[in-house]
Design an enzyme around this catalytic site. Structure first.
Site, short mmCIF file in Angstrom:
data_model
loop_
_atom_site.label_atom_id
_atom_site.label_comp_id
_atom_site.label_asym_id
_atom_site.label_seq_id
_atom_site.Cartn_x
_atom_site.Cartn_y
_atom_site.Cartn_z
CG ASP A 143 -1.92 1.10 1.24
OD1 ASP A 143 -3.04 0.89 0.75
OD2 ASP A 143 -1.60 2.19 1.74
CB ALA A 171 -2.79 1.81 -2.41
CG ASP A 172 -3.41 -2.74 0.34
OD1 ASP A 172 -2.71 -2.63 -0.68
OD2 ASP A 172 -2.98 -3.18 1.42
CB VAL A 173 -9.45 -0.52 0.95
CG1 VAL A 173 -10.96 -0.39 0.91
CG2 VAL A 173 -9.04 -1.54 2.01
CB SER A 177 -11.03 -3.81 -1.98
OG SER A 177 -9.95 -4.31 -1.26
#
Length: 402
Positions: A143, A171-173, A177
């Protein structure tokens, strides 16, 4: 519990081959909407997130918050029989979600083209750091790296100091996602019109860049780098900032509109500030110091009570304990509970998407590793003897004890 037909994604089958946060959060959204999400895990250890602290009794707390409404089957793709079993599942699946580095699935012989040959309507979504092509496609990252290289990390912090590490996995979510979920839903709609599946390429770097829509204009249209603390909405503006109160707790002042600013100035007996809502440079620093001294003169909760009648974009900075106990959060059911076979009654974060006709629902707790292997394989056409043979060969792991 409502029937599958009353679920927004009832009848949609998702094979989730991902590990860690981005894929798990994406597939949980789909599962909450009613999709049958089958979590395909390695027999030894499974999803890495199963071991992340803090632990509840025996299960990872973060795993328990990311994997409700899913079933778990274990397959070791190094065993040929496991690949055969995966393709049997693909035959009746709608979506495959994976999060390996580009090329890994193809090397294993289970990439998009191989699955497309089995099921032309399959929607194959890959979440990766930098996407399936480009010079950085194979680079490792997390992230923080994606935010840094997207030009987003510089938005967090104060002038003259390095950027801070954001407390949320943006960044991840946000880049992974949510973009994956959006892409999958769009591909399902498209398939409904054309009958064709497709490949969905999700890059957490790309997603992070797309989140710059509010701040990128500073550079793209004005030639100014929007660094933290140096622009209006990222720490410079006194009217859009956070202040420490007398009791060491904080308040968030989020005023943008002029009429709210005027109302605030009247409420705190500072009418002379009405004409300077957006000061710059040293003038902004002076006004922030003035407001900081003001808020430091009383406690957080007293300020909340004092300014409530003014109806302002203003409120307390809450701890998680306070946030979950707060009346509005409880009304919106953002903390719920479900029974787990090992953990007993466990908390679950509520549904952020409220659908009037096909509401999201808590159906099943996060699965034990391989808990549904026999059930899922039987649905794919394997009889008891064939499932036992898969287990003997090591293609499938043992069923866990509750």
């Amino acid at each position: 519990m409502s029937q599958g037909s009353n679920r927004a994604l009832g009848g949609i089958k998702v094979l989730d081959l991902t590990r860690l946060l981005p894929g798990a959060f994406a597939s949980q959204i789909l599962a909450d909407m009613g999709a049958d999400v089958i979590k395909v895990e390695h027999p030894v250890g499974g999803d890495y997130n199963r071991t992340f602290p803090p632990m509840a009794k025996t299960e990872s707390g973060s795993f328990l918050l990311l994997n409700r409404n899913k079933r778990s089957v274990t397959l070791d793709f190094k065993v040929p029989a496991a690949k055969e079993a995966l393709f049997k599942l693909v035959e009746t699946a709608d979506v495959v979600l994976e999060g390996f580095r580009p090329g890994v699935m193809d090397r294993l012989g289970i990439g998009y083209e191989a699955m497309k040959a089995v099921n032309p309507g399959i929607i194959f979504c890959s979440i990766s750091g930098y996407g399936q092509d480009g010079p950085k496609r194979l680079a490792p990252g997390h992230d923080l790296n994606y935010l840094a290289e997207a030009g987003a990390l510089q938005l967090f912090g104060t002038p003259g100091k390095p950027p801070i590490v954001p407390g949320l996995s943006i960044a991840d979510v946000g880049g992974g996602s949510l973009m994956a979920t959006t892409g999958i839903l769009a591909a399902l709609i498209s398939r409904g019109k054309t009958g064709k599946g497709q490949f969905v390429d999700i890059s957490m770097f790309d997603g992070s860049v797309s989140w710059l829509a509010l701040h990128a204009p500073d550079y793209l249209f004005a030639g100014v780098e929007p660094r933290g603390g140096e622009r209006q909405f990222i720490g410079q503006a006194p009217c859009y900032n956070v202040y420490r109160c007398a009791d060491g707790k904080d308040v968030a002042l989020g005023i943008i509109e002029e009429h709210f600013w005027d109302r605030f100035c009247d409420a705190v007996d500072l009418p002379e500030l009405k004409a300077e809502q957006w000061p710059l440079g040293e003038a902004a620093d002076r006004q922030k110091e003035r407001l900081a001294a003001l808020f430091a003169s009383d406690t957080r909760d007293n300020w909340v009570k004092r300014l409530a009648p003014a109806d302002l974009p203003f409120g307390p900075v809450l701890s998680m304990a306070e946030a979950f106990a707060e009346e509005h959060s409880r009304h919106r059911q953002m903390l719920q509970y479900i029974d787990h076979p090992r953990e007993g009654r466990i908390p679950q974060l509520g549904f952020p998407i409220k659908l009037s006709e096909t509401p999201c629902e808590l159906r099943t707790p996060p699965p034990l590793l391989g808990q549904h292997s026999d059930e899922v394989l039987a649905e794919a056409g394997y009889d008891e003897a064939a499932i036992a043979a898969l287990r003997t060969s090591g293609a499938v792991g043992q069923i866990p004890d509750a």
